[in-house]
Enzyme design. Structure first.
Site, PDB file in Angstrom:
ATOM      1  N   HIS A 163      15.499 -28.184 -50.622  1.00 37.58           N
ATOM      2  CA  HIS A 163      13.785 -27.629 -50.607  1.00 37.58           C
ATOM      3  C   HIS A 163      14.052 -25.728 -51.484  1.00 37.58           C
ATOM      4  O   HIS A 163      14.980 -25.495 -51.379  1.00 37.58           O
ATOM      5  CB  HIS A 163      12.619 -27.401 -50.011  1.00 37.58           C
ATOM      6  CG  HIS A 163      13.103 -28.735 -49.197  1.00 37.58           C
ATOM      7  ND1 HIS A 163      13.318 -29.175 -48.340  1.00 37.58           N
ATOM      8  CD2 HIS A 163      12.279 -29.757 -49.309  1.00 37.58           C
ATOM      9  CE1 HIS A 163      13.345 -30.639 -47.183  1.00 37.58           C
ATOM     10  NE2 HIS A 163      12.012 -30.834 -48.565  1.00 37.58           N
ATOM     11  N   ASP A 201      13.815 -23.897 -48.958  1.00 38.36           N
ATOM     12  CA  ASP A 201      15.539 -23.816 -47.801  1.00 38.36           C
ATOM     13  C   ASP A 201      16.821 -22.381 -48.831  1.00 38.36           C
ATOM     14  O   ASP A 201      18.012 -22.173 -47.982  1.00 38.36           O
ATOM     15  CB  ASP A 201      16.668 -25.243 -47.923  1.00 38.36           C
ATOM     16  CG  ASP A 201      15.764 -26.410 -47.923  1.00 38.36           C
ATOM     17  OD1 ASP A 201      14.482 -26.184 -46.967  1.00 38.36           O
ATOM     18  OD2 ASP A 201      15.874 -27.061 -47.930  1.00 38.36           O
TER      19      ASP A 201
END
Ligand code: XUL
Ligand code: CO
Length: 438
Positions: free
Chosen positions: A101, A104
């Site tokens: 993501h 992340d």
């Protein structure tokens, strides 16, 4: 270059007899099964969020694992340390792909312009590592469920401004995915759903989700993304009801809104079981619709009603998964371990044990699924079970060359049909055990 996992050796295949905890017992990348190597059958991926970010915090307690990798959390130095640790980890295990993501890979800033700048910086760094190691990006996605602005969803939000922020995040996540050569782009509808119908216009929200997806497809194709978009169905959690309930629901949605040429399914085992299906069921539904794209490889706990994201351990489940995958001719995507260590398994060694378990469990599943297919008894039984449709009247039904009157006349002439053949479920289950345990 600092070594983060210096106590852990490179993980090699040593075979089922080894007791070395840092060796594969079943995953032998070069072993050929049904014409392809295990490595080709099983493009494994590391999920950035679970492996490099999640440290055990749950609703009742804080982190148990140390995922600082020697840097201060929330800094770009930490983001880079995660890249270094992640690539070392993947190299030691022979994992060839990762999934991420946007948030992340960098700490999210208050201002989206700063977040985007950080994403540019980190993706340059990740790209260097990819070029140096040959590790690739399986898919990218935007986290549109953690930030409070997405409390009512992203595409499904009631706020037009928040919808624009969702669009901005999807745009940037697509930019980064394309920059890193990602094979796919995922929409997991994190909060695309509702808590109560009393405040929700379902039709309006679904139209807006479809709009966001169309905008993403148009933009993605414009910047040269040739891969698949994926919906990752999940029935609930975090919302009480999520629109992408299961594969059948998501496929119907994609067809209704004309998105089915660009999208496939990313099926997660634990999401399928939360929807009241088996993992195999959602794989089958995707496959028969030509939409089996990728897999989030994990497992749930049948005693718990939430997404436990455990590493795969259940060989029956992975066998039936690989049976579906082999029958479908493989995946266009891969097997992303969207799975996390249990909270008390908090050491670096545990991170490796988890992936060894997951990779071996899928390797065993592949071996046994191929044996089931080569054994032929199950396929033979299924062919026999529908054999009546090979007869004269059956053929007419299948080809659509009949009428209700003709079939009625046929039935009336018979008076009463013979009972359909036995389903033989217990016999078939014993074949599965026979193949599993020899
Ligand atoms: C959540 C989940 C996500 C998606 C990506 O249940 O599976 O991590 O895989 O957003
Ligand atoms: Co997932």
């Amino acid at each position: 270059m600092k070594e983060f996992f210096s106590r852990i050796p490179t993980i090699k295949y040593e075979g089922p007899k080894t007791t070395n905890p840092f060796a594969f017992k079943y995953y032998d990348p070069n072993r050929v099964i049904m014409g392809k190597t295990m490595e080709e059958h099983l493009p494994f991926a590391m999920a950035w969020w679970h492996n490099l970010c999640a440290a055990g915090t749950d609703m009742f307690g804080r982190d148990t694992a140390d995922k600082s990798f020697g840097a201060e959390k929330g800094t770009m130095e930490h983001a880079k340390a995660k890249v270094d640790a992640g690539f070392e980890f993947m190299q030691k295990l022979g994992i060839k792909y990762f999934c991420f993501h946007d948030v992340d890979i960098v700490p999210e800033a208050d201002d989206i312009n700063e977040t985007n700048r950080r994403l540019d910086e980190i993706s340059d760094y990740i790209l260097e590592k990819m070029n140096a190691t040959g590790i690739k990006c399986l898919w990218g996605t935007a986290n549109m469920f953690s930030n409070p602005r997405f409390m009512n969803g992203a595409g499904s939000t009631n706020s037009a401004d928040v919808f624009c922020f969702a669009a901005a995040q999807v745009k940037k996540a697509l930019d980064i995915t394309v920059k890193l050569g990602g094979k796919g782009y995922v929409f997991w509808g994190g909060r695309e759903g509702y808590e109560t119908l009393l405040n929700t216009d379902v039709k309006f929200e679904q139209e807006n989700i479809a709009r966001l997806m169309h905008l993403a497809v148009d933009y993605g194709r414009k910047i040269g993304f040739t891969g698949d978009f994926y919906i990752e169905p999940k029935p609930k959690e975090p919302m009480k009801h999520q629109y992408d309930f299961d594969a059948a629901t998501a496929i119907g949605f994609l067809r209704y809104y004309g998105l089915d040429k660009d999208f496939k399914m990313n099926i997660e085992a634990n999401h399928a079981t939360l929807a009241g299906h088996t993992f195999q069921h959602d794989l089958r539904i995707s496959a028969i619709n030509g939409m089996l794209g990728s897999i989030d490889a994990n497992q749930g706990d049948y005693l718990l009603g939430w997404d436990t994201d455990e590493f795969p351990f259940n060989v029956y489940e992975t066998t039936m998964c690989m049976y579906e995958v082999l029958k479908a001719g493989g995946l266009t995507g891969g097997f992303n371990f969207d799975a996390k260590n249990r909270r008390p398994s908090y050491t670096a060694e545990d991170m490796f044990h988890a992936f060894i378990l997951g990779m071996d469990t899928f390797a065993l599943g592949l071996i046994k699924a191929a044996e089931l297919i080569e054994d032929g008894r199950i396929d033979g039984f299924i062919a026999e079970r529908y054999a009546s449709f090979g007869g004269e009247i059956g053929k007419k039904i299948r080809s659509g060359e009949t009428t209700l009157e003709e079939l009625s006349d046929y039935a009336c002439k018979l008076g009463a049909p013979e009972l359909p053949g036995s389903g033989r479920q217990e016999y078939l289950e014993s074949i599965v055990n026979n193949v599993m345990f020899g």
